[in-house]
Scaffold this motif. Sequence first.
Motif, PDB file in Angstrom:
ATOM      1  N   LEU A  82       3.567 -11.259  -0.205  1.00  0.00           N
ATOM      2  CA  LEU A  82       3.086 -10.722   1.075  1.00  0.00           C
ATOM      3  C   LEU A  82       2.254 -11.723   1.869  1.00  0.00           C
ATOM      4  O   LEU A  82       1.812 -11.411   2.970  1.00  0.00           O
TER       5      LEU A  82
ATOM      6  N   PRO B 148       9.623 -10.933   5.044  1.00  0.00           N
ATOM      7  CA  PRO B 148       9.670 -10.037   6.201  1.00  0.00           C
ATOM      8  C   PRO B 148       9.444 -10.751   7.519  1.00  0.00           C
ATOM      9  O   PRO B 148       8.601 -11.654   7.623  1.00  0.00           O
TER      10      PRO B 148
ATOM     11  N   ALA C 165       7.891  -3.998   2.164  1.00  0.00           N
ATOM     12  CA  ALA C 165       7.563  -4.927   1.086  1.00  0.00           C
ATOM     13  C   ALA C 165       6.245  -4.555   0.420  1.00  0.00           C
ATOM     14  O   ALA C 165       6.106  -4.628  -0.813  1.00  0.00           O
TER      15      ALA C 165
ATOM     16  N   PRO D 172      11.460  -7.760  -6.152  1.00  0.00           N
ATOM     17  CA  PRO D 172      10.684  -7.592  -4.916  1.00  0.00           C
ATOM     18  C   PRO D 172      11.578  -7.118  -3.780  1.00  0.00           C
ATOM     19  O   PRO D 172      12.809  -7.171  -3.862  1.00  0.00           O
ATOM     20  N   TYR D 173      10.944  -6.660  -2.720  1.00  0.00           N
ATOM     21  CA  TYR D 173      11.673  -6.293  -1.511  1.00  0.00           C
ATOM     22  C   TYR D 173      12.358  -7.525  -0.933  1.00  0.00           C
ATOM     23  O   TYR D 173      11.779  -8.607  -0.875  1.00  0.00           O
ATOM     24  N   ARG D 174      13.599  -7.368  -0.514  1.00  0.00           N
ATOM     25  CA  ARG D 174      14.304  -8.439   0.174  1.00  0.00           C
ATOM     26  C   ARG D 174      14.845  -7.914   1.498  1.00  0.00           C
ATOM     27  O   ARG D 174      15.539  -6.896   1.527  1.00  0.00           O
TER      28      ARG D 174
ATOM     29  N   SER E 139       3.609 -12.457   5.315  1.00  0.00           N
ATOM     30  CA  SER E 139       3.465 -11.305   6.214  1.00  0.00           C
ATOM     31  C   SER E 139       2.028 -11.166   6.702  1.00  0.00           C
ATOM     32  O   SER E 139       1.777 -10.866   7.879  1.00  0.00           O
TER      33      SER E 139
ATOM     34  N   ARG F 230       6.823  -1.434  -1.781  1.00  0.00           N
ATOM     35  CA  ARG F 230       7.547  -1.739  -3.018  1.00  0.00           C
ATOM     36  C   ARG F 230       6.635  -2.459  -4.010  1.00  0.00           C
ATOM     37  O   ARG F 230       6.666  -2.177  -5.210  1.00  0.00           O
TER      38      ARG F 230
ATOM     39  N   GLU G  69       9.649  -4.272   8.021  1.00  0.00           N
ATOM     40  CA  GLU G  69       9.992  -4.942   6.770  1.00  0.00           C
ATOM     41  C   GLU G  69       8.748  -5.233   5.945  1.00  0.00           C
ATOM     42  O   GLU G  69       8.756  -5.070   4.707  1.00  0.00           O
TER      43      GLU G  69
END
Length: 495
Positions: free
Chosen positions: A255, A215, A224, A178-180, A258, A227, A220
């Motif tokens: 998510l 995020p 996320a 995952p996005y970091r 977020s 991605r 950000e």
Amino acid sequence: MSGAHWLFGDQLGPHFVTGRNAPVVMIEARSVFRRRRFHRAKAHLVLSAMRHRAAELGNRVVYVRAETYREGLREAVGDGAVTVRHPTSHAAVRLVRSLPRVEVLPARGFLLSHEAFRAWADEHGGGRLRQEDFYRWMRRDLDLLMDGDEPAGGRWNHDHANREPPPKGAGTLDAPAPYRPREDAVDEEVRADLDRWEREDGIRFVGRDGPRRFPATRREALAALRRFVRHRLAGFGPYEDAMLADDPVMSHSLLSSSLNLGLLDPAECLAAAERAWRDGRAPVNSVEGYVRQIAGWREYVWQLYWYFGDDYRTGNALRHRAPLPEWFGELDADAVTARCLGTVLAQVRDTGWTHHIPRLMVLGNFALQRGWDPREVTGWFHRSFVDGYDWVMLPNVTGMSQYADGGRMTTKPYTAGGAYIHRMSDLCGDCAYRPSDRTGQRACPYTTGYWSFAHRHRALLAGNQRTARAVRGLDRLGDVDEVLHTDRRWDAGPP
């Protein structure tokens, strides 16, 4: 300062700001952290997101650090008038409506107005509302994942393809990472302030505050989302209900925090997922599973929070009144022998997050079986998760997980024995307990808890066609007294 717009800490996206150049007020109220002992990672995320947003707004914002919201607003605007978007909790609504010269605007960050939901709910009887009915209505109303008048793929619900146990022996799902986010000077400042609050102001937290995992800015959050949709959504569906000890994230989107901070709008998440299906980049079962989580469950929970009202939190249909034990409240995973519970509790301790099945079927299931007070359990979930807010946890925990509303929200109590956890995870391997054992030294706490719960609430379960089978199974047991005696072992301490 007159004509300003007040942003709460979960209203941080551009869709919450009114006017291109209108002045903005943001207030950091330390009293929020005095009232509840939040997870340290959650406190860090919220403060980091607020301070990042203030930096983006620049000279437009008056950012006040105060003891209470009232004090902060007085410092920021004096006697000036302010607007604010409908807050996300009953307590916050009471606050803003008690203040002079505060105009409350309609809520943002959700798909449906309160009035539209109330009209739908009243039409459907009001007393017992079902998420599946609401979800189908939402899909039609929003023309979401539809082929004309029919649902995409010919089914409204693709759960048949989305409840696979994890691949045997896999260890991890081997999904793209995952996005970091990367921490910056704002995070460094937040961490120093939290240290000082603990050291000098007597504010206490639980859990660990490692590098920020979620995020804290709109940029950000969009990264996320991109991605997830491009690299992880396709594999999300089949194993969304599975659990792996060494892969707590699997293909989940990460998510929710977020969305709940207001950094993402649910409509843009749904549009991105549907585009992936229409472009052939993700199968319909994975996309439908994700759409269901947002347009079905998240929206449903938000709307029920307001529809049922603040008295909903006092429900206790099962009359569960046992206090939350200290080891659970402290996230003391090291005190726990049961591998599934210890693993999940450690995930919460270390990150403030775990996905929906560990929440429901490991943490919530254990609390339900032990008969813990649902208000205490709901408060624990609110404090301990980075995406936890009152509107999130009150229906999810009080209604679904703990069945404290007696079935206004769900059709049955969600409880299961060790066999379910064994089937849907690798968490029973190397455990001191056996999921099949209901008596003896290796009896599984979830298995004994399941039968003890069935015995304690047999009248309720026997009258529900979805749970009557549990009572019939209980009647076939030849060792009920021994099972109940074994189960009482877990009242004295962690399993």
